[in-house]
Enzyme design. Structure first.
Site, short mmCIF file in Angstrom:
data_model
loop_
_atom_site.label_atom_id
_atom_site.label_comp_id
_atom_site.label_asym_id
_atom_site.label_seq_id
_atom_site.Cartn_x
_atom_site.Cartn_y
_atom_site.Cartn_z
N TRP A 409 0.82 -1.21 0.00
CA TRP A 409 0.00 0.00 0.00
C TRP A 409 0.86 1.27 0.00
O TRP A 409 0.43 2.29 -0.54
CB TRP A 409 -0.97 0.00 1.17
CG TRP A 409 -0.53 0.78 2.38
CD1 TRP A 409 0.27 0.34 3.37
CD2 TRP A 409 -0.87 2.13 2.69
NE1 TRP A 409 0.46 1.33 4.30
CE2 TRP A 409 -0.24 2.44 3.91
CE3 TRP A 409 -1.65 3.11 2.08
CZ2 TRP A 409 -0.36 3.69 4.51
CZ3 TRP A 409 -1.77 4.35 2.68
CH2 TRP A 409 -1.15 4.63 3.88
N ASN A 410 2.04 1.24 0.56
CA ASN A 410 2.92 2.41 0.61
C ASN A 410 4.30 1.97 0.15
O ASN A 410 5.17 1.66 0.96
CB ASN A 410 2.96 2.97 2.03
CG ASN A 410 3.69 4.30 2.10
OD1 ASN A 410 4.46 4.66 1.22
ND2 ASN A 410 3.43 5.05 3.17
N VAL A 413 7.75 3.80 1.41
CA VAL A 413 8.16 3.40 2.76
C VAL A 413 8.59 1.94 2.78
O VAL A 413 9.57 1.58 3.45
CB VAL A 413 7.02 3.65 3.76
CG1 VAL A 413 7.36 3.06 5.12
CG2 VAL A 413 6.74 5.14 3.89
N TYR A 422 15.56 -3.75 6.91
CA TYR A 422 15.37 -5.20 6.95
C TYR A 422 16.62 -5.94 6.47
O TYR A 422 17.15 -6.81 7.19
CB TYR A 422 14.16 -5.58 6.09
CG TYR A 422 13.86 -7.06 6.07
CD1 TYR A 422 13.11 -7.65 7.08
CD2 TYR A 422 14.32 -7.86 5.03
CE1 TYR A 422 12.83 -9.02 7.06
CE2 TYR A 422 14.05 -9.22 5.00
CZ TYR A 422 13.31 -9.79 6.02
OH TYR A 422 13.05 -11.14 5.99
N HIS A 447 4.57 6.10 13.65
CA HIS A 447 3.13 6.31 13.67
C HIS A 447 2.72 7.05 14.94
O HIS A 447 1.90 7.98 14.88
CB HIS A 447 2.40 4.96 13.58
CG HIS A 447 2.20 4.47 12.19
ND1 HIS A 447 3.21 3.88 11.45
CD2 HIS A 447 1.11 4.48 11.36
CE1 HIS A 447 2.75 3.54 10.26
NE2 HIS A 447 1.49 3.90 10.18
#
Length: 543
Positions: A409-410, A413, A422, A447
């Protein structure tokens, strides 16, 4: 007859030249891609169109069917709860009926959208003298220039590697702490919109500078490893140099009457920028403006600006902003405000009804915000900057588990987390599970950072919600495996539709308690059937 034959011959020649031109362009693109892959900056961008663009050829929107079904189901459940409260509880004692009547009278029908208020808020309502948000955003140039100067010093061996990296670490950590400290100490001079803008810009800047420092470290390490091996040898020739030399030779032969005389500068493979030639303010500021979080020495670029495409994206941004603001003012604000009393009393029935009532407008606004940001605005910036990699999102609506959703979805990022967090953690010897937990922890922190700092209400709801994605991902995978991918997809949609409004209700409740606790006590004292106070007259206190 001879004229028709001559015309046909000329058309065949033009068609042949066009075919050759397309083939040459594909060949140049392929050679440029191969050359970029050999660079030490680990490139992760390539020319791509966004999925919502017609040129992408994407047509798999099956996840949206599940979304529509789930949204209709939630709307039906909310209607059942509302009718239950209105009619079934009507058999309750009169005092309780009066209480319910007052609660439902909180919803005022009519047009609430007021562009004048939005203009006032967005232009600095509540800001102290001198517009502190703009000053804090301008100050962000200081850590940027410190980062560039340190990189130049490291490239020239003016300072040791350890000292330079220590300065970089302190610089980007201080970059994140600045909004936290300033807004906490001088919070009364910042508006909510201004504080959120500052935190968002500083967060993006943190990720970009991290990528900039790490990529230059990779290039510097690669250069030091091959410094001795290159000494005493003739300098290697790149693919671009060989290709451009051949193109120039063909052009020279063409000027003498050769058949290959159509070659020109457009056929040349763009020469790549090598470390440390990239350590220039123009290069850094292009990266800061580019719609990506991952730095490369050589970004894939387009040859021209598509004016029609640009105008469409500009109109979408202008219209989309008004739609999002209208939804927020007309639908979101009343729903959030009306959830305060049931949530404070922990009345599960009314809280569930308010949650479902808030879920629909919040979700629609979130979808509009997603399209406005990831398709309209980022494509607009990419078109202006000739940035060719438009893979800002993937088909997250078809995600059958939580992991797939967060990977699709993003995409800016996601690329940053994989490339700079990672993979380096895995390379240090940690397991993939540990690396995934670290990534989620990192994401949860930011967030929470983007919510708690502007609100000056330091809670952990956003952090907890992000960390809860880890066990939720196991549940989604279990449902996908045992009940089919559709149930996994519906669980993903349910977590999106219900999780966000629940967090909004909790933060609004805590924000009111923190900032208006004394007034709230008085209102709850006055808010009783005996007193006969209409809550509509006092609910505007929390607008």
């Amino acid at each position: 007859m001879s004229g028709e034959t001559q015309t046909t011959t000329e058309e065949n020649k033009v068609r042949y030249r066009r075919t050759q031109s397309v083939t040459r362009a594909e060949e140049i693109t392929k050679k440029e891609s191969e050359q970029r892959k050999s660079q030490p900056d680990k490139p992760c961008h390539r020319p791509r169109d966004s999925l919502f663009s017609w040129s992408s050829g994407f047509d798999n929107f099956t996840g949206l069917v599940n979304w529509g079904f789930l949204l209709l189901t939630m709307g039906g459940i909310r209607l059942v709860l509302e009718n239950f409260i209105k009619y079934v509880l009507g058999l309750m004692p009169p005092d309780y009926v009066h209480f319910l009547t007052v609660v439902f009278d909180l919803v005022r029908y009519g047009i609430r959208v007021d562009p004048v208020q939005w203009f006032t808020v967005l232009t600095g309502k509540g800001e102290g003298e001198g517009y502190p948000s703009l000053l804090l955003v301008s100050y962000a140039l200081v850590p940027v220039m410190i980062c560039l100067m340190m990189e130049r010093a490291l490239a020239s061996d003016i300072i040791p590697e350890s000292a330079g990296m220590a300065v970089h670490i302190v610089n980007i950590i201080v970059l994140v702490l600045i909004p936290m400290v300033v807004i906490h100490v001088k919070g009364h001079i910042f508006s909510l919109v201004g504080a959120m803008t500052v935190c968002f810009i500083y967060c993006i800047l943190f990720l970009k500078l991290w990528s900039y420092v790490q990529v230059n470290l990779w290039c510097r390490t690669e250069k030091k490893l091959h410094r001795h091996s290159r000494s005493g040898r003739r300098q290697s020739i790149t693919i671009a140099q060989l290709q451009n030399d051949r193109v120039e030779q063909e052009g020279e032969r063409g000027s003498n009457g050769s058949a290959t005389g159509y070659s020109n500068d457009k056929d040349k493979v763009p020469a790549l920028v090598h470390y440390p030639d990239n350590l220039h303010p123009v290069d850094l500021f292009y990266f800061l403006l580019a719609p990506t979080l991952c730095y490369e020495l050589n970004f894939p670029k387009t040859n021209r600006i598509r004016k029609r495409f640009l105008i469409k994206r500009m109109l979408e941004v202008v219209i989309g902003v008004h739609i999002v603001m209208g939804l927020f003012q007309q639908w979101m604000i009343p729903s959030v405000r009306n959830s305060l009393v049931p949530f404070s009393n922990m009345d599960l029935t009314k809280t569930a009804e308010r949650l479902l009532k808030l879920a629909i407008p919040n979700h629609l606004m979130w979808l509009c915000f997603f399209y406005l940001t990831f398709h309209s605005f980022l494509n607009l910036m990419g078109e202006l900057l000739h940035f060719a990699d438009r893979n800002f999102y993937s088909d997250w609506w078809n995600a059958n588990n939580i992991d797939t959703f967060w990977r699709t979805w993003n995409m800016p990022v996601h690329k940053w987390c994989v490339r700079h967090l990672y993979i380096p953690v895995v390379d240090l010897g940690y397991s993939k599970v540990a690396a995934s937990v670290i990534v989620f922890f990192f994401s949860a922190f930011f967030h929470e950072y983007l919510v708690s700092v502007p609100l000056k209400t330091f809670k952990v709801w956003a952090f907890t919600g992000m960390m809860a994605q880890i066990p939720l991902s196991f549940i989604a995978k279990y449902m996908e495996t045992n009940y089919g991918p559709r149930w996994g997809n519906m669980l993903v949609w349910a977590s999106i539709i219900l999780g966000q409004p629940l967090a909004i209700m909790m933060y609004y409740h805590d924000y009111v308690i923190t900032n208006y606790n004394d007034v709230l006590v008085i209102l709850f004292f006055l808010f009783s059937p005996v007193r006969g106070i209409d809550y509509n007259t006092v609910s505007s206190v929390f607008c």
